[in-house]
Design an enzyme around this catalytic site. Structure first.
Site, short mmCIF file in Angstrom:
data_model
loop_
_atom_site.label_atom_id
_atom_site.label_comp_id
_atom_site.label_asym_id
_atom_site.label_seq_id
_atom_site.Cartn_x
_atom_site.Cartn_y
_atom_site.Cartn_z
N LEU A 41 6.70 12.41 11.00
CA LEU A 41 8.10 12.82 10.86
C LEU A 41 8.93 11.62 11.29
O LEU A 41 8.61 10.95 12.28
CB LEU A 41 8.43 13.97 11.81
CG LEU A 41 8.14 15.40 11.39
CD1 LEU A 41 8.44 16.35 12.54
CD2 LEU A 41 8.95 15.78 10.17
N ASP A 42 9.98 11.33 10.56
CA ASP A 42 10.86 10.24 10.94
C ASP A 42 11.45 10.49 12.33
O ASP A 42 11.56 11.64 12.76
CB ASP A 42 12.00 10.09 9.95
CG ASP A 42 11.53 9.67 8.57
OD1 ASP A 42 10.58 8.87 8.49
OD2 ASP A 42 12.10 10.15 7.58
#
Length: 180
Positions: A41-42
């Protein structure tokens, strides 16, 4: 028996153990040796991150060929109607690839939603809405690019589920272990 960690990744944390620049790493929140993220996930996205010590399981979770559905809650700028969302249901051309069709619906703000630190920008003249979106792929910044493509930029993005695993009641920075 494989270890599986369900972690609610807070905003500002990378999907790796080592911090970089202004972003924290997983080691700032997890002290579980021998596990690795199954997917990513960023740093500016929140929610479910799965970690495991089982290489084949990690590959099965992260590899798009296995088509595990990933469900996200996206707070978008503006209030789309059903016609606005239709391109996402068909798949949209993002330039470097065409997305697979997504399942999505407008939702109320998710129950039990925690405040984000820092909060998203608030502009009184521009309303926001929440979309629940399920995709079977997960390219770099895909959900953000998809909502921007139809004119509703994502302000906040939370992954709620990957396959059978869900965020449940985990609060940011909390994790739970399962044995599979």
């Amino acid at each position: 028996m494989a270890r599986l960690i369900l972690f609610n990744k807070p905003y500002g944390v990378l999907s790796q153990f080592t911090p970089e620049g202004r972003w924290q790493g997983l080691r700032d929140h997890l002290s579980v040796p021998g596990v690795y993220a199954a997917g990513r996930l960023d740093a500016d996205s929140e929610g479910l991150l799965i970690l495991t010590d089982d290489g084949p399981l990690q590959s099965r979770i992260a590899d798009p060929r296995h088509k595990l559905p990933k469900t996200y809650w996206a707070q978008v700028e503006g209030v789309p109607n059903e016609a606005d969302l239709e391109p996402l249901r068909r798949g949209v051309d993002l330039g470097d690839f065409v997305t697979r069709p997504a399942a999505l619906r407008l939702i109320d703000a998710p129950a039990g939603l925690w405040p984000r630190t820092p909060p998203i920008r608030f502009r009184a003249s521009i309303p926001t809405a929440w979309i629940e979106l399920t995709i079977n792929e997960g390219k770099n910044r895909q959900v953000r690019r998809m909502t921007a493509k139809i004119g509703f930029p994502t302000l906040r993005l939370i992954r709620a589920a990957v396959g059978e695993w869900t965020l449940g009641a985990l609060q940011p920075g909390e994790w739970m272990e399962q044995h599979v």
